[in-house]
Design a protein around this motif. Structure first.
Motif, short mmCIF file in Angstrom:
data_model
loop_
_atom_site.label_atom_id
_atom_site.label_comp_id
_atom_site.label_asym_id
_atom_site.label_seq_id
_atom_site.Cartn_x
_atom_site.Cartn_y
_atom_site.Cartn_z
N CYS A 76 0.84 -1.21 0.00
CA CYS A 76 0.00 0.00 0.00
C CYS A 76 0.87 1.26 0.00
O CYS A 76 0.57 2.23 -0.71
N ARG A 77 1.95 1.23 0.78
CA ARG A 77 2.82 2.42 0.82
C ARG A 77 3.47 2.65 -0.54
O ARG A 77 3.59 3.78 -1.00
N GLU A 78 3.89 1.56 -1.18
CA GLU A 78 4.54 1.69 -2.49
C GLU A 78 3.54 2.17 -3.54
O GLU A 78 3.83 3.01 -4.37
N ARG A 79 2.33 1.62 -3.47
CA ARG A 79 1.29 2.00 -4.44
C ARG A 79 0.96 3.47 -4.33
O ARG A 79 0.75 4.16 -5.34
N ARG A 80 0.88 3.98 -3.09
CA ARG A 80 0.56 5.41 -2.94
C ARG A 80 1.62 6.28 -3.61
O ARG A 80 1.33 7.36 -4.09
N LYS A 81 2.87 5.80 -3.65
CA LYS A 81 3.93 6.58 -4.31
C LYS A 81 3.85 6.44 -5.83
O LYS A 81 4.05 7.39 -6.56
N LEU A 82 3.57 5.20 -6.29
CA LEU A 82 3.70 4.91 -7.73
C LEU A 82 2.44 5.20 -8.52
O LEU A 82 2.50 5.74 -9.63
#
Ligand code: ADP
Length: 468
Positions: free
Chosen positions: A104-110
């Motif tokens: 989820c943290r990575e998705r929010r960035k990408l």
């Protein structure tokens, strides 16, 4: 793989180096974290070391230098007691999270608007996850499935706007994902299960609800309101401003998706229109599958599929192994593998689909046993009891249904096939493996148990395999 960059340059401990733990360690290391992994199991530890992951006994490390503990979902976080690694992390003020949280943290960035579909519920998660994925693929969309269904989420391709991630989430995984925020979140149902890991039903239901509570205001929170826990969760989601799609297979709704006479209806402001028919779809037999199909239909609609595409996708859904899987036929007798039914609620679904049943049940019992299944006893011609639960189940059946203490699955298949054939009942006579128990007393997992059933059935003389 999705490289996890949110811990670049930081030290992260990983406990539990099985499939998803190892995938997390790799994704963290690729994203630039300094990873130290550990496991109580020497073989997993050796495998991680071989894969180039640094390992150390987490009881001996300096926790003041660690930014996060990444816990595998199989490791207890709260009940019956926190695992020692979680205890050490908490004492040092280190956050304890899981792989879905990293995702989820990575998705929010990408790609914060990418179609991230998350599914939870006590029962039906895998079927609903596989069905949504199938609906998307059959409509020509790009999609992957993962999470609790088998493929670790961090092994998928990185999130992007034109590619859906359909992710099955267990309550353990949600517990370890404090910021879970799917665009489409689905809560199928809540009933008592896994309370050994979550303490009370309130706590367990609360954890599951977090999946829909995290849906952003412009996403879709899909909640099946046929049990009181989910009904209350839907009300709270509406009160907090979410776009809630209610689902029911028990009553008409004025707004939402409901199933009536095998037809999936979409209602808006009291006006209902048909979306698709479930009649004749063998892989979606039973009211429980109607609930899964209605949830999947709501997700597909939220992702922009039209009714025609949904109907085509539902019809071509092959179903999942070990969930009311039709294995073979011998004359009037149909052999059904429902090894995945590890609690009474799940077995109730299968027992409700047939009327002349030779039932193979038992294994490692769950609280409550099969007392709640008494309403189905008139459909059951005989029960073949296996595993640790045999005595307890015999006590419940005594004087109500004929049963035999066969002990093993091998003997159960032999005896049930013989009796079903000799019964001269009219088609369909069903030999049903639906254990209402976990498998761990006799098998490594429910898949191994179901595979053995399939193997035994297909070895019966004169059997005709059923093509899925
Ligand atoms: P999960 O992934 O949540 O364990 P599955 O889709 O693998 O669920 O189904 C497991 C078993 O649970 C099935 O074999 C069936 O007996 C039962 N089941 C499936 N869907 C539902 C549902 N919506 N409600 C109740 N029981 C269900």
């Amino acid at each position: 793989m999705i490289p996890v960059t949110s811990f670049a340059g930081k030290r992260v401990a990983v406990f539990g180096l099985g499939g998803s733990g190892l995938a997390s360690a790799r994704a963290l290391a690729t994203g630039g974290a300094d990873v130290v992994g550990f496991d109580d199991n020497a073989a997993s530890l050796a495998k991680a070391a071989q894969a180039g992951i640094a390992t150390a006994d987490l009881r001996q490390v300096d926790w003041s230098k660690i930014s996060a503990l990444l816990l595998a979902p199989g490791v207890p976080l709260t009940h019956p007691a926190p695992h020692w690694s979680a205890g050490l992390a908490r004492n040092a003020g280190v956050e304890v999270i899981g792989d879905i949280e990293l995702y989820c943290r990575e998705r929010r960035k990408l790609a914060p608007y990418s179609p991230f579909v998350a599914i939870t519920g006590t029962n039906g998660k895998s079927t609903t996850t596989a069905l949504i994925h199938h609906l998307l693929i059959s409509a020509g969309r790009s999609a992957d499935l993962g999470g609790n269904i088998g493929t670790a989420v961090l092994t998928l391709a990185p999130p992007r706007a034109d590619h859906a991630h359909v992710i099955e989430c267990s309550s353990y995984q949600i517990d370890l994902a404090p910021s879970i925020d799917p665009r489409v979140g689905i809560l199928i149902n809540v009933s008592a299960d896994h309370l050994d890991r979550h303490g009370t039903l309130e706590h367990y239901a609360g954890v599951k609800e977090r999946l829909v509570a995290g849906v952003p205001p412009d996403g879709a929170a899909i909640v099946s309101v046929d049990d009181e826990w989910c009904e209350a969760a839907a009300d709270r989601a509406v009160a907090s401003g979410k776009n809630v799609v209610r689902i029911s297979v028990r009553r008409r709704l004025s707004d939402g998706i409901y199933v009536e006479n095998g037809e999936i209806m979409r209602a808006v402001g009291g006006d209902a229109q048909p979306v698709a028919r479930l009649g004749g779809i063998g892989s979606l037999r039973g009211l429980h599958n109607a609930q899964n199909a209605a949830c999947a239909t709501a997700a597909a609609l939220a992702l922009g599929l039209d009714a025609a595409a949904i109907q085509i996708g539902l019809r071509s859904f092959p179903g999942l192994a070990h969930r009311m899987e039709q294995v073979g036929r011998k004359g009037a007798v149909l052999f059904v593998n429902d090894s995945k039914a590890t609690n009474a609620d799940s077995s109730a679904q299968a027992l409700g689909c047939f009327s002349d049943i030779f039932w193979i049940a038992g294994g490692k019992p769950k609280t409550g046993g099969i007392a709640s299944l008494a309403g189905f006893f008139p459909r059951i011609r005989k029960v073949y009891l296996i595993g640790e639960a045999a005595n307890e189940f015999a006590g419940t059946l005594d004087g109500k249904v004929a049963y035999e203490m066969v002990g093993t699955l091998d003997l159960a298949v032999e005896a049930s096939a013989r009796d079903a054939e000799a019964s001269a009942l009219k088609e369909p006579v069903v030999v049903l493996l639906s254990p209402a128990c976990a498998s761990f007393d006799q098998y490594r997992n429910f898949e191994v148990r179901g595979d053995r059933f399939r193997e035994l059935v297909l070895a019966l003389p004169g059997i005709a395999p059923v093509k899925q």
